[in-house]
Design a protein around this motif. Structure first.
Motif, PDB file in Angstrom:
ATOM      1  N   LEU A 308      37.823  45.352  49.197  1.00 20.41           N
ATOM      2  CA  LEU A 308      37.602  44.368  48.128  1.00 20.41           C
ATOM      3  C   LEU A 308      36.435  43.442  48.461  1.00 20.41           C
ATOM      4  O   LEU A 308      35.576  43.175  47.626  1.00 20.41           O
ATOM      5  CB  LEU A 308      38.886  43.568  47.880  1.00 20.41           C
ATOM      6  CG  LEU A 308      40.070  44.413  47.358  1.00 20.41           C
ATOM      7  CD1 LEU A 308      41.379  43.648  47.457  1.00 20.41           C
ATOM      8  CD2 LEU A 308      39.817  44.876  45.927  1.00 20.41           C
ATOM      9  N   CYS A 309      36.389  42.962  49.717  1.00 22.61           N
ATOM     10  CA  CYS A 309      35.320  42.022  50.109  1.00 22.61           C
ATOM     11  C   CYS A 309      33.946  42.669  50.020  1.00 22.61           C
ATOM     12  O   CYS A 309      32.954  42.008  49.706  1.00 22.61           O
ATOM     13  CB  CYS A 309      35.511  41.538  51.546  1.00 22.61           C
ATOM     14  SG  CYS A 309      37.013  40.625  51.744  1.00 22.61           S
ATOM     15  N   ASP A 311      33.015  44.727  47.971  1.00 22.37           N
ATOM     16  CA  ASP A 311      32.730  45.025  46.571  1.00 22.37           C
ATOM     17  C   ASP A 311      32.551  46.530  46.331  1.00 22.37           C
ATOM     18  O   ASP A 311      31.629  46.963  45.628  1.00 22.37           O
ATOM     19  CB  ASP A 311      31.465  44.254  46.134  1.00 22.37           C
ATOM     20  CG  ASP A 311      31.394  44.180  44.613  1.00 22.37           C
ATOM     21  OD1 ASP A 311      32.455  44.322  43.967  1.00 22.37           O
ATOM     22  OD2 ASP A 311      30.289  44.026  44.063  1.00 22.37           O
ATOM     23  N   SER A 343      47.092  38.526  44.981  1.00 17.40           N
ATOM     24  CA  SER A 343      45.650  38.275  45.047  1.00 17.40           C
ATOM     25  C   SER A 343      44.873  39.591  44.903  1.00 17.40           C
ATOM     26  O   SER A 343      43.858  39.658  44.203  1.00 17.40           O
ATOM     27  CB  SER A 343      45.339  37.548  46.362  1.00 17.40           C
ATOM     28  OG  SER A 343      44.224  38.106  46.977  1.00 17.40           O
ATOM     29  N   GLN A 344      45.381  40.666  45.559  1.00 19.60           N
ATOM     30  CA  GLN A 344      44.712  41.975  45.445  1.00 19.60           C
ATOM     31  C   GLN A 344      44.797  42.500  44.009  1.00 19.60           C
ATOM     32  O   GLN A 344      43.829  43.053  43.485  1.00 19.60           O
ATOM     33  CB  GLN A 344      45.329  42.993  46.415  1.00 19.60           C
ATOM     34  CG  GLN A 344      44.991  42.771  47.874  1.00 19.60           C
ATOM     35  CD  GLN A 344      45.797  41.661  48.535  1.00 19.60           C
ATOM     36  OE1 GLN A 344      46.580  40.956  47.887  1.00 19.60           O
ATOM     37  NE2 GLN A 344      45.602  41.488  49.838  1.00 19.60           N
ATOM     38  N   GLN A 347      42.296  40.837  41.841  1.00 20.02           N
ATOM     39  CA  GLN A 347      40.941  41.380  42.035  1.00 20.02           C
ATOM     40  C   GLN A 347      40.775  42.735  41.343  1.00 20.02           C
ATOM     41  O   GLN A 347      39.715  43.049  40.812  1.00 20.02           O
ATOM     42  CB  GLN A 347      40.625  41.499  43.531  1.00 20.02           C
ATOM     43  CG  GLN A 347      40.485  40.130  44.188  1.00 20.02           C
ATOM     44  CD  GLN A 347      40.053  40.273  45.651  1.00 20.02           C
ATOM     45  OE1 GLN A 347      38.955  40.718  45.943  1.00 20.02           O
ATOM     46  NE2 GLN A 347      40.928  39.890  46.564  1.00 20.02           N
ATOM     47  N   GLN A 350      40.206  42.227  37.647  1.00 20.56           N
ATOM     48  CA  GLN A 350      38.888  41.707  37.252  1.00 20.56           C
ATOM     49  C   GLN A 350      37.969  42.850  36.821  1.00 20.56           C
ATOM     50  O   GLN A 350      36.999  42.640  36.106  1.00 20.56           O
ATOM     51  CB  GLN A 350      38.247  40.935  38.415  1.00 20.56           C
ATOM     52  CG  GLN A 350      38.816  39.527  38.568  1.00 20.56           C
ATOM     53  CD  GLN A 350      38.455  38.915  39.915  1.00 20.56           C
ATOM     54  OE1 GLN A 350      37.600  39.417  40.642  1.00 20.56           O
ATOM     55  NE2 GLN A 350      39.121  37.809  40.250  1.00 20.56           N
TER      56      GLN A 350
END
Length: 437
Positions: A308-309, A311, A343-344, A347, A350
């Motif tokens: 995730l970080c 991208d 939280s995951q 994301q 989104q």
């Protein structure tokens, strides 16, 4: 008659014996001739005599005849060559490169066809002999060693009789070294030994030795090297090396006691570079990469947050419709991420994820639809507002069509119950957890 003539020409011992051997070699390219030849009395004995001759050119020509025989797919032909195996092993430490190479490929071919040959070669010391040959500086010899070894490791008795001997020898560390120097040393041998490692890892319960030799960090850094080469000057046949390396790493990471090894976020970037490079020409590598990605993210929060970080989610979602297998694997990786919590899931949401999942619910593949339902369940569980969003996009019609599919109806009904909830009633979502898990 003709075959007998050829044998007599070789036995006569006249000046043109080498020419007779050449004619025999030519004839032995034919399956039927091979079978007739080994049935002739004294045929293998004569060839063995010439193969052990002190005249180098006769020896080489006899080795070529034996090599032709070894190509036969008839076990009886391979078994006729049993008296030669100890000499084949002896000449592996000889001075002639061509003879060493011929002996290796002859052994490799015989090993494929006959269990009797394999059973004879083990006590004759084939594993220690290969362990000494693997230290040769010659690429052609290394490739031959890799060929023999990969044939042995695929034999049905390998897990009990061959792999333990290989693990007790110096072979594993040399194989790992040669695989990891594949870009510098030589691709052919690296590919053979990468498959050898793969056969050991997937047919052997406990790979403590390879883990102790640092296989995970070594193969990880090899993949980083390979990925860094890709855009500019990917060497020919790179995909042939990438495939078994991905498999080795995947299977090692799935082993108990391996968690936390190879925690390097760059590995994910390398995987996506490899994916993009080979997507068009070698689509089979997509599922290999996704298998590894699944094993990396399955129980490991580190790789989930790294994905995730960094991208990498948009790149992952692009693979959703790449193939039937890719669909299931991408959904599995997304489930690995969603399992980690709110939280995951936020994301994930989104991205235009729900819109991409809708068409997947109409697929004829129950495995893909099942994974899709599992992902929706996790998203609704951690982010109840996603259920309302899904309904607005027409999601409930998509779910309704699975109410009658036996293996999917329970999960589809549980999700429908959530989707039909009025806003602000999250408790129903908790209640459906048991039904759909």
């Amino acid at each position: 008659g003709q075959v007998l003539e050829l044998l007599r020409g070789v036995q006569r011992g006249s000046e043109d014996r080498k020419r007779s051997l050449g004619r025999l070699r030519w004839a032995l390219q034919n399956e039927e001739t091979q079978q007739k030849f080994v049935r002739l009395d004294g045929s293998i004995r004569t060839l063995t005599g010439l193969f052990t001759s002190s005249l180098a050119d006769l020896q080489l020509e006899a080795a070529r005849c034996l090599h032709e025989l070894s190509h036969s797919s008839v076990p009886a032909v391979a078994e006729a060559c049993l008296p030669v195996t100890s000499y084949l092993l002896t000449y592996l430490s000889g001075h002639s490169l061509e003879l060493t190479e011929l002996c290796l490929y002859t052994l490799g071919n015989l090993v494929v066809e006959s269990e009797a040959v394999r059973k004879q070669l083990l006590p004759q010391g084939i594993i220690p002999v290969l362990a000494s040959c693997i230290q040769s500086p010659h690429e052609a010899v290394l490739e031959g060693v890799g060929y023999v070894l990969s044939q042995l490791l695929q034999a049905k008795e390998a897990p009990t009789e061959i792999i333990p001997l290989v693990l007790d020898s110096a072979l594993p560390q040399h194989m790992l070294q040669l695989v990891c120097s594949g870009l510098k040393a030589g691709m052919g041998a690296a590919v053979e030994f990468a498959w050898c490692l793969h056969y050991v890892i997937c047919r052997h319960k406990d790979n403590v030795l390879l883990l102790a030799l640092g296989a995970v960090p070594a193969l990880t850094s090899l993949l980083l090297d390979l990925a860094s080469q890709i855009p500019q000057d990917a060497p020919e046949g790179l995909e042939l090396l990438v495939c078994p390396v991905l498999r080795c790493l995947s299977n090692l990471l799935a082993q108990p006691g391996c968690q936390g090894q190879g925690h390097d976020g760059r590995l994910l970037i390398a995987l996506f570079l490899i994916l993009q490079c080979f997507l068009q020409q070698h689509p089979f590598l997509v599922q290999e990469c996704l298998w590894l990605l699944n094993n990396l993210t399955a129980d490991d929060p580190f790789f989930c947050s790294a994905l995730l970080c960094l991208d990498l989610l948009p790149a992952l979602l692009q693979l959703l419709t790449c193939s039937q297998m890719a669909t299931v694997l991408v959904l599995t990786v997304l489930c690995n991420l969603a399992e980690k919590g709110q939280s995951q899931c936020q994301q994930l949401l989104q991205q235009p994820l729900l819109a991409q999942l809708l068409p997947l619910l109409t697929l004829p593949d129950p495995e893909a639809v099942g994974q899709c339902l599992e992902l929706l369940h996790l998203l609704f569980l951690h982010c109840p507002e996603a259920a309302a969003d899904f309904t607005r996009q027409g999601g409930h019609q998509a779910l309704e069509q699975h109410q009658s599919t036996l293996e999917l109806q329970e999960r589809a009904q549980a999700l429908l119950a959530v989707v039909r909830q009025p806003p602000g009633a999250p408790s129903a979502c908790q209640a459906t957890l048991a039904a759909s898990s």
